[in-house]
Design a protein around this motif. Structure first.
Motif, PDB file in Angstrom:
ATOM      1  N   ASN A   2       0.644  -1.201   0.107  1.00  0.00           N
ATOM      2  CA  ASN A   2      -0.453  -0.525  -0.045  1.00  0.00           C
ATOM      3  C   ASN A   2       0.867   0.911  -0.232  1.00  0.00           C
ATOM      4  N   ILE A   3       0.973   2.308  -0.739  1.00  0.00           N
ATOM      5  CA  ILE A   3       0.304   3.401  -0.873  1.00  0.00           C
ATOM      6  C   ILE A   3      -0.414   4.526  -0.801  1.00  0.00           C
ATOM      7  N   ASN A   4       0.678   5.857   0.292  1.00  0.00           N
ATOM      8  CA  ASN A   4      -0.800   6.222   0.249  1.00  0.00           C
ATOM      9  C   ASN A   4      -0.418   7.724   0.374  1.00  0.00           C
ATOM     10  N   ALA A   5      -0.984   9.103   0.011  1.00  0.00           N
ATOM     11  CA  ALA A   5      -0.570   9.478   0.385  1.00  0.00           C
ATOM     12  C   ALA A   5       0.627  10.687   1.061  1.00  0.00           C
ATOM     13  N   THR A   6      -0.192  10.182   2.712  1.00  0.00           N
ATOM     14  CA  THR A   6       0.783  10.669   3.295  1.00  0.00           C
ATOM     15  C   THR A   6       2.660  10.440   2.821  1.00  0.00           C
ATOM     16  N   LEU A   7       2.604   9.040   2.599  1.00  0.00           N
ATOM     17  CA  LEU A   7       4.115   9.057   2.110  1.00  0.00           C
ATOM     18  C   LEU A   7       4.361   9.549   0.913  1.00  0.00           C
ATOM     19  N   ILE A   8       3.701   9.782   0.028  1.00  0.00           N
ATOM     20  CA  ILE A   8       3.923  10.868  -1.513  1.00  0.00           C
ATOM     21  C   ILE A   8       4.486  12.155  -0.602  1.00  0.00           C
ATOM     22  N   ASN A   9       3.931  12.836   0.365  1.00  0.00           N
ATOM     23  CA  ASN A   9       4.392  13.635   1.047  1.00  0.00           C
ATOM     24  C   ASN A   9       5.463  13.746   1.461  1.00  0.00           C
ATOM     25  N   LEU A  10       5.413  12.590   2.248  1.00  0.00           N
ATOM     26  CA  LEU A  10       6.956  12.321   4.031  1.00  0.00           C
ATOM     27  C   LEU A  10       7.605  12.378   2.433  1.00  0.00           C
ATOM     28  N   TYR A  11       7.881  11.977   1.563  1.00  0.00           N
ATOM     29  CA  TYR A  11       9.676  11.145   0.619  1.00  0.00           C
ATOM     30  C   TYR A  11       9.924  12.527  -0.208  1.00  0.00           C
ATOM     31  N   HIS A  12       8.549  13.308  -0.084  1.00  0.00           N
ATOM     32  CA  HIS A  12       9.361  14.768  -0.756  1.00  0.00           C
ATOM     33  C   HIS A  12       9.994  15.577   0.283  1.00  0.00           C
ATOM     34  N   LYS A  89       6.139  25.762   4.217  1.00  0.00           N
ATOM     35  CA  LYS A  89       7.425  25.611   4.701  1.00  0.00           C
ATOM     36  C   LYS A  89       8.035  24.201   3.625  1.00  0.00           C
ATOM     37  N   ILE A  90       6.625  23.342   3.430  1.00  0.00           N
ATOM     38  CA  ILE A  90       7.422  22.059   2.661  1.00  0.00           C
ATOM     39  C   ILE A  90       5.594  22.451   1.409  1.00  0.00           C
ATOM     40  N   GLU A  91       6.111  23.522   1.036  1.00  0.00           N
ATOM     41  CA  GLU A  91       5.057  23.566   0.052  1.00  0.00           C
ATOM     42  C   GLU A  91       5.106  22.716  -0.747  1.00  0.00           C
ATOM     43  N   GLU A  92       6.444  22.171  -1.918  1.00  0.00           N
ATOM     44  CA  GLU A  92       6.113  21.437  -2.477  1.00  0.00           C
ATOM     45  C   GLU A  92       5.706  19.465  -2.214  1.00  0.00           C
ATOM     46  N   ALA A  93       5.714  19.565  -0.873  1.00  0.00           N
ATOM     47  CA  ALA A  93       5.705  18.509  -0.521  1.00  0.00           C
ATOM     48  C   ALA A  93       3.749  18.552  -0.348  1.00  0.00           C
ATOM     49  N   HIS A  94       3.347  19.376  -0.086  1.00  0.00           N
ATOM     50  CA  HIS A  94       2.014  19.647  -0.089  1.00  0.00           C
ATOM     51  C   HIS A  94       1.752  19.271  -2.069  1.00  0.00           C
ATOM     52  N   GLU A  95       2.283  20.455  -2.227  1.00  0.00           N
ATOM     53  CA  GLU A  95       1.391  20.090  -4.697  1.00  0.00           C
ATOM     54  C   GLU A  95       1.929  18.398  -4.459  1.00  0.00           C
ATOM     55  N   TRP A  96       2.876  17.513  -4.224  1.00  0.00           N
ATOM     56  CA  TRP A  96       2.715  16.572  -5.016  1.00  0.00           C
ATOM     57  C   TRP A  96       1.839  15.732  -3.949  1.00  0.00           C
ATOM     58  N   GLN A  97       1.318  15.455  -3.200  1.00  0.00           N
ATOM     59  CA  GLN A  97       0.214  15.255  -1.952  1.00  0.00           C
ATOM     60  C   GLN A  97      -1.465  15.373  -3.045  1.00  0.00           C
ATOM     61  N   VAL A  98      -1.195  16.600  -3.492  1.00  0.00           N
ATOM     62  CA  VAL A  98      -2.896  16.941  -4.079  1.00  0.00           C
ATOM     63  C   VAL A  98      -2.755  16.565  -5.505  1.00  0.00           C
ATOM     64  N   LYS A  99      -1.036  16.794  -5.365  1.00  0.00           N
ATOM     65  CA  LYS A  99      -1.598  15.737  -7.365  1.00  0.00           C
ATOM     66  C   LYS A  99      -1.466  14.772  -7.250  1.00  0.00           C
ATOM     67  N   TYR A 100      -1.199  14.040  -6.288  1.00  0.00           N
ATOM     68  CA  TYR A 100      -0.989  12.672  -5.889  1.00  0.00           C
ATOM     69  C   TYR A 100      -3.128  12.420  -6.410  1.00  0.00           C
ATOM     70  N   TYR A 101      -3.890  13.270  -5.336  1.00  0.00           N
ATOM     71  CA  TYR A 101      -5.040  12.794  -5.075  1.00  0.00           C
ATOM     72  C   TYR A 101      -6.197  13.283  -6.165  1.00  0.00           C
ATOM     73  N   ILE A 141       8.093   7.947  -8.601  1.00  0.00           N
ATOM     74  CA  ILE A 141       8.151   8.774  -7.105  1.00  0.00           C
ATOM     75  C   ILE A 141       7.573   7.210  -5.994  1.00  0.00           C
ATOM     76  N   ILE A 142       6.721   6.287  -6.755  1.00  0.00           N
ATOM     77  CA  ILE A 142       5.815   5.473  -5.948  1.00  0.00           C
ATOM     78  C   ILE A 142       6.669   4.030  -6.236  1.00  0.00           C
ATOM     79  N   ARG A 143       7.124   4.372  -7.752  1.00  0.00           N
ATOM     80  CA  ARG A 143       8.677   2.798  -7.366  1.00  0.00           C
ATOM     81  C   ARG A 143       9.651   3.531  -6.241  1.00  0.00           C
ATOM     82  N   PRO A 156      19.558   7.617   5.526  1.00  0.00           N
ATOM     83  CA  PRO A 156      20.462   8.520   6.804  1.00  0.00           C
ATOM     84  C   PRO A 156      19.745  10.268   6.985  1.00  0.00           C
ATOM     85  N   LYS A 157      20.083  10.678   8.094  1.00  0.00           N
ATOM     86  CA  LYS A 157      19.130  11.880   8.646  1.00  0.00           C
ATOM     87  C   LYS A 157      19.732  13.361   7.201  1.00  0.00           C
ATOM     88  N   ILE A 158      19.047  14.128   7.686  1.00  0.00           N
ATOM     89  CA  ILE A 158      18.709  15.251   6.053  1.00  0.00           C
ATOM     90  C   ILE A 158      20.043  16.879   6.552  1.00  0.00           C
TER      91      ILE A 158
END
Length: 176
Positions: A2-12, A89-101, A141-143, A156-158
């Protein structure tokens, strides 16, 4: 898998956080930032719950990956997703989350959907659309998330500024 929108957001935001989350290590319940975001979501647009629909979606990708998403506010008449966020602050992650939706809605036969990212405390909104290139990026991203999910190695830590407000901060930096 399973892959959900939270993971899409966190990945970014942070692949380490994505790996921890996907391996069942969840720290969001201890975070004041996450609680603050939920409170903002519940109180910013009180009339919205009556007007728009909350929907849960899923789709199967290549007979092996189940894609899921829960859209809090969807205006079916105008085909608009409304996503409320605390900060940009993490708008790019937000954008990918809603693009996923948007893509998930397309996979379910609902075309021509757009999203509005709303930042009530900033009095800012951002219209988000999905392109063909975005769909290819989401597939990539899903792959990557699928590979990350089965990996035995935590990334590693970022060491980024955003780490200090992350719910995993103490877990990542406990030895320092």
């Amino acid at each position: 898998m399973n892959i959900n929108a939270t993971l899409i957001n966190l990945y970014h935001v942070c692949q380490r956080e994505c790996w921890l989350h996907t391996n069942g290590i969840n720290m969001e319940h201890t975070s004041d930032t996450v609680y603050d975001g939920k409170l903002l979501h519940e109180t910013s647009y009180p009339q919205r719950a009556e007007k728009y629909t909350e929907i849960e979606l899923s789709a199967v990708l290549n007979d092996e990956i189940i894609l899921t998403g829960k859209i809090d506010f969807y205006d079916a008449k105008e085909k608009i997703i409304h996503e409320t966020k605390r900060s940009d602050k993490i708008e790019e992650a937000h954008e990918w989350q809603v693009k996923y939706y948007i893509w998930l809605l397309e996979l379910n036969g609902i075309e021509d959907v757009e999203a509005i990212l709303e930042y009530p405390t900033l009095r800012h909104k951002n219209l988000v659309k999905l392109s063909e290139a975005d769909k290819q990026h989401l597939l990539s991203i899903i792959r990557n998330i699928a590979q990350l999910k089965v990996s035995d190695n935590c990334p590693p830590k970022i060491n980024a500024k955003i780490c200090k407000s992350c719910s995993y901060y103490e877990l990542c930096y406990i030895d320092e």
